[in-house]
Design a protein around this motif. Structure first.
Motif, PDB file in Angstrom:
ATOM      1  N   ASP A 109     -29.263 -96.972  51.834  1.00 37.20           N
ATOM      2  CA  ASP A 109     -29.243 -96.517  53.234  1.00 37.20           C
ATOM      3  C   ASP A 109     -28.373 -97.436  54.099  1.00 37.20           C
ATOM      4  OD1 ASP A 109     -29.855 -94.883  55.377  1.00 37.20           O
ATOM      5  OD2 ASP A 109     -31.691 -95.947  55.892  1.00 37.20           O
ATOM      6  N   LEU A 110     -27.148 -97.684  53.629  1.00 41.40           N
ATOM      7  CA  LEU A 110     -26.246 -98.591  54.332  1.00 41.40           C
ATOM      8  C   LEU A 110     -25.000 -97.901  54.888  1.00 41.40           C
ATOM      9  CD1 LEU A 110     -26.318-101.721  51.987  1.00 41.40           C
ATOM     10  CD2 LEU A 110     -27.308-101.532  54.284  1.00 41.40           C
ATOM     11  N   GLU A 163     -18.802-105.588  59.432  1.00 44.15           N
ATOM     12  CA  GLU A 163     -17.540-106.281  59.687  1.00 44.15           C
ATOM     13  C   GLU A 163     -16.361-105.302  59.653  1.00 44.15           C
ATOM     14  OE1 GLU A 163     -14.972-109.416  60.490  1.00 44.15           O
ATOM     15  OE2 GLU A 163     -17.156-109.437  60.504  1.00 44.15           O
ATOM     16  N   TRP A 164     -16.438-104.316  58.768  1.00 40.95           N
ATOM     17  CA  TRP A 164     -15.344-103.335  58.643  1.00 40.95           C
ATOM     18  C   TRP A 164     -15.345-102.321  59.779  1.00 40.95           C
ATOM     19  CZ3 TRP A 164     -17.159-102.465  52.944  1.00 40.95           C
ATOM     20  CH2 TRP A 164     -16.858-103.616  52.195  1.00 40.95           C
ATOM     21  N   GLY A 165     -16.485-102.099  60.414  1.00 37.96           N
ATOM     22  CA  GLY A 165     -16.536-101.234  61.592  1.00 37.96           C
ATOM     23  C   GLY A 165     -16.755 -99.761  61.296  1.00 37.96           C
ATOM     24  N   GLN A 193     -28.252-107.201  52.088  1.00 43.88           N
ATOM     25  CA  GLN A 193     -27.797-107.943  53.263  1.00 43.88           C
ATOM     26  C   GLN A 193     -26.286-108.129  53.240  1.00 43.88           C
ATOM     27  OE1 GLN A 193     -28.112-112.498  54.122  1.00 43.88           O
ATOM     28  NE2 GLN A 193     -30.043-111.605  54.797  1.00 43.88           N
ATOM     29  N   GLU A 194     -25.752-108.614  52.126  1.00 40.13           N
ATOM     30  CA  GLU A 194     -24.315-108.877  52.026  1.00 40.13           C
ATOM     31  C   GLU A 194     -23.504-107.598  52.161  1.00 40.13           C
ATOM     32  OE1 GLU A 194     -23.576-111.008  48.458  1.00 40.13           O
ATOM     33  OE2 GLU A 194     -24.737-112.770  49.062  1.00 40.13           O
ATOM     34  N   GLN A 195     -23.968-106.535  51.506  1.00 43.00           N
ATOM     35  CA  GLN A 195     -23.249-105.271  51.581  1.00 43.00           C
ATOM     36  C   GLN A 195     -23.282-104.719  53.009  1.00 43.00           C
ATOM     37  OE1 GLN A 195     -21.639-103.503  48.927  1.00 43.00           O
ATOM     38  NE2 GLN A 195     -21.885-105.386  47.761  1.00 43.00           N
ATOM     39  N   GLY A 196     -24.448-104.797  53.653  1.00 42.25           N
ATOM     40  CA  GLY A 196     -24.582-104.288  55.014  1.00 42.25           C
ATOM     41  C   GLY A 196     -23.755-105.073  56.016  1.00 42.25           C
ATOM     42  N   GLN A 245     -32.834-108.104  59.226  1.00 42.78           N
ATOM     43  CA  GLN A 245     -33.190-106.686  59.222  1.00 42.78           C
ATOM     44  C   GLN A 245     -32.615-105.968  57.999  1.00 42.78           C
ATOM     45  OE1 GLN A 245     -32.606-106.518  64.000  1.00 42.78           O
ATOM     46  NE2 GLN A 245     -32.626-104.527  63.017  1.00 42.78           N
ATOM     47  N   LEU A 246     -31.404-106.333  57.631  1.00 41.31           N
ATOM     48  CA  LEU A 246     -30.786-105.709  56.463  1.00 41.31           C
ATOM     49  C   LEU A 246     -31.544-106.068  55.192  1.00 41.31           C
ATOM     50  CD1 LEU A 246     -27.026-106.270  57.365  1.00 41.31           C
ATOM     51  CD2 LEU A 246     -28.168-104.050  57.126  1.00 41.31           C
ATOM     52  N   GLU A 247     -32.077-107.268  55.163  1.00 39.83           N
ATOM     53  CA  GLU A 247     -32.833-107.719  53.997  1.00 39.83           C
ATOM     54  C   GLU A 247     -34.259-107.171  54.014  1.00 39.83           C
ATOM     55  OE1 GLU A 247     -32.595-109.785  50.377  1.00 39.83           O
ATOM     56  OE2 GLU A 247     -31.057-109.387  51.865  1.00 39.83           O
TER      57      GLU A 247
END
Length: 231
Positions: free
Chosen positions: A136-137, A93-95, A85-88, A175-177
């Protein structure tokens, strides 16, 4: 890559003052690109984003490749301890150009390290990027929420408002989690308590606004009456 490399010297330079009071100050790298080589808008944004995200990228990378302080083994952290979640959310945020920003971070850290540290540093970034691929991020910035604002407003029986954008970010985080669960109802159910809190906070902020508006209406009414009496 040469363009990013050219602006590494400005990576950690202090930001100049904002042009307008309360405005966001540009990065020194952006100013150098605009005033130095008269870079086009796309290149300038690429450089500005890279410099803006630099510290965050290094911190997020270290969360995977290190454990607390600088480690002699950049690969010691196991993948199962990495927060998908945090990585995704960071990649979102970085775009879309996050890869360019990561390259800028690599170039900056290489420039700031000794030749003896280069191999370990590159190995750490390789491990981090490999982990993102395994999770898969790599295209996380393209992830769409399972529900839209209209569906949320209907489900929570309230009107649309600023809370919707925040609620959709909560849905994306869920969803990321839970990448294997594509059930919209599950996403809403698991996020219900937090979304309800967002709605309540927004509703609590409305009375003061309504009171302020009411005072304005009352003042306007009295001014109108005074004008009519003078006539």
């Amino acid at each position: 890559m040469w363009l990013l490399c050219a602006f590494v010297p400005w990576a950690r330079s202090a930001r100049p003052a904002a042009k307008k009071p309360g405005g966001t100050a540009p990065t020194s790298a952006k100013v150098a690109a605009q005033e130095g080589i008269k870079a086009d808008n796309h290149s300038t944004k690429l450089i500005d984003d890279a410099a803006s995200h630099l510290e965050d990228i290094i911190e997020v990378r270290r969360a995977v490749t290190e454990d607390g302080s600088m480690s002699t083994n950049p690969l010691k952290r196991k993948q199962d301890t990495v927060s998908r979640q945090e990585q995704g959310l960071s990649i979102r945020e970085w775009g879309p150009d996050w890869r360019c920003s990561v390259m800028y971070a690599i170039l900056t850290e290489i420039a700031e390290s000794t030749p003896e540290q280069h191999h370990e540093l590159l190995e750490a970034y390789a491990h981090w990027l490999s982990t993102l691929k395994d999770l898969d991020l790599l295209e996380a910035y393209q992830l769409k929420p399972l529900v839209d604002g209209r569906k949320l407003a209907m489900d929570f029986e309230t009107n649309n408002g600023p809370w919707v954008g925040k609620a959709l970010r909560l849905i994306i985080a869920w969803q990321l989690e839970n990448p294997d669960n594509l059930n919209p109802e599950a996403a809403i159910s698991e996020s219900r308590e937090k979304i309800t809190g967002l709605i309540q906070d927004e509703k609590q902020s409305r009375p003061s606004n309504a009171k302020s508006n009411g005072n304005n209406h009352e003042g306007n009414r009295k001014n109108k009456e005074k004008k009519e009496k003078k006539k």
